[in-house]
Design an enzyme around this catalytic site. Sequence first.
Site, mmCIF file in Angstrom:
data_model
loop_
_atom_site.group_PDB
_atom_site.id
_atom_site.type_symbol
_atom_site.label_atom_id
_atom_site.label_comp_id
_atom_site.label_asym_id
_atom_site.label_seq_id
_atom_site.Cartn_x
_atom_site.Cartn_y
_atom_site.Cartn_z
ATOM 1 C CG ASP A 153 -1.766 1.236 1.332
ATOM 2 O OD1 ASP A 153 -2.580 1.463 0.421
ATOM 3 O OD2 ASP A 153 -1.599 1.987 2.310
ATOM 4 C CD GLU A 181 -2.139 2.967 -3.427
ATOM 5 O OE1 GLU A 181 -3.023 3.808 -3.661
ATOM 6 O OE2 GLU A 181 -1.940 2.487 -2.294
#
Length: 555
Positions: free
Chosen positions: A251, A282
């Site tokens: 993340d 990400e």
Amino acid sequence: MFGPKFLDNEEVEFTLWAPYQSEVFLLINGNKYKMEKDEKGYFTATVKAKEGDKYSFLTNKGEIPDPASRYQPEGVHGKSQLVSLQYNWDSKDVKIDPKNLIIYEIHVGTFTKEGTFYSAIEKFDYLVDLGVTAVEVMPVFQFPGKKDWGYDGVYLYAVQNSYGGPYAFMKFTDEAHKRGLSVILDVVYNHVGPEGNYMTILGPYFSSRYKTPWGLTFNFDDAYSDEVRKFVLENVRFWLEIFHVDGLRLDAVHAIYDFSPKHILEEISEIAHSLGKFVIAESDLNDPKIIRKECGYNIDAQWVDDFHHSIHAYITGEKNGYYSDYGSLDDIVKAYTDVFVYDGKYSNFRKKTHGMPVGNLDACKFVVYIQNHDQVGNRGNGERISLLVDKESYKIASALYILSPFIPMIFMGEEYYEKNPFLFFSDFSDPTLIKGVREGRLRENGQTIDPQSDEAFEKSKLSWNIDIEILEYYKKLINIRKEFGNKCSRNVKVNKGENWLSIVMEKIMLLVSFANTELVSPAKGNLILSTTNFPAKVGKGQKITVNKGVGVYLI
């Protein structure tokens, strides 16, 4: 090194890294044991204990759970519980091949009515029939309460109790593997949630140099950072080895701050690759350093928001927020040919030059989508594209990304035209946090439904009211991708005209009309899929008049 370890003689060794503490006691089964401290601040104790026993640590700030707990059946403030994590695996891990990777992102709590790993397993045959090859699970670290996206997790080693706990997740992965589905776990190493975080009283787990908008960020490069890095890197190995997940999605790596000689992301990728596993990042930096092998972190792939933003802004006409930087057919063309729309170009939204060119990196280094939990859930009303555009535009957007050379990712329910929203929801118990979340989501996202309410959570559950037309269309797109797709090769030629695009790849051509128009076919082909009135055959340079829609041709 962290948490409980079962020994052969019915004993358990407990390890806690707590350099801020001068003494720590282990509390278990009504007994109190003083733990031994070493020069690096590790406390250890070995005692008779068994599966199911609950324990905690007594510090100078009171009784706390184990920050490396394997299970928190009573939530983030309750006692930790011993679980040996012994599981009789009935399957083999499924190695991820990027050329064949089609990801399906789920949130366990809203994927089914029951919201557990066991109920999610019942949908696996459906996913196999759909044609996806991997299930990406939003974070399962123990978070406060029973409902949360998962990014407020505070126990990196503990599987969320309301989803079913650790053995349920093992069963989930085992059953996925039996069907040939790989499992990708979304993990959060940029911060921990604000409620239930007791690590601050134990040691310098968190940085005093850097901040994130969401919570404290790990100390990867300051004094004592060696042990913090071990805490996270051991967690990487934990999920890949003990839970047999086949890949990790990291993340928001742009919020992972590390000025060490070797970046923590590079170490994560090294561990994963040593085990034959896959890593996706990400990032909103548009920086290919994340995925480059030479002079980079060697992450296998990264999300591409530019691809999403280009298509979304064009088909919806939205120009608010970051969509103000997008909205033309030129953006879609550039996303296909150059990956990043902003690759060293000035961004008016950011008020600065943004990104770098990707060079010759292949297409399977990039994951694309037209919906995901962020792009849907960070809208005030959590609207999916099914409520924002007409069905023909929906089909166009779907074809553009599923048949692209990049790795496609479907957001749960998208494949059958789900219309229920996906809202932001949380379950904090701290009144100050609750007030902050309510006010923040209203101010920054325009969310009027209380994120703490059961309503926000229940509304976000999939309805499973399947639109057969869209579901069958997705199946056809996936089959075409598998049989004829330009997977990984960026050998793509894109032309545009007034309200139309042509995209020529190695075996297939997409002719896309965003309105009733006349377009020119750049190649000869036979129709294999059409949403409107595309002719059965086209010739090179042929002008055709078509309604709004998409035609897929074998060339």
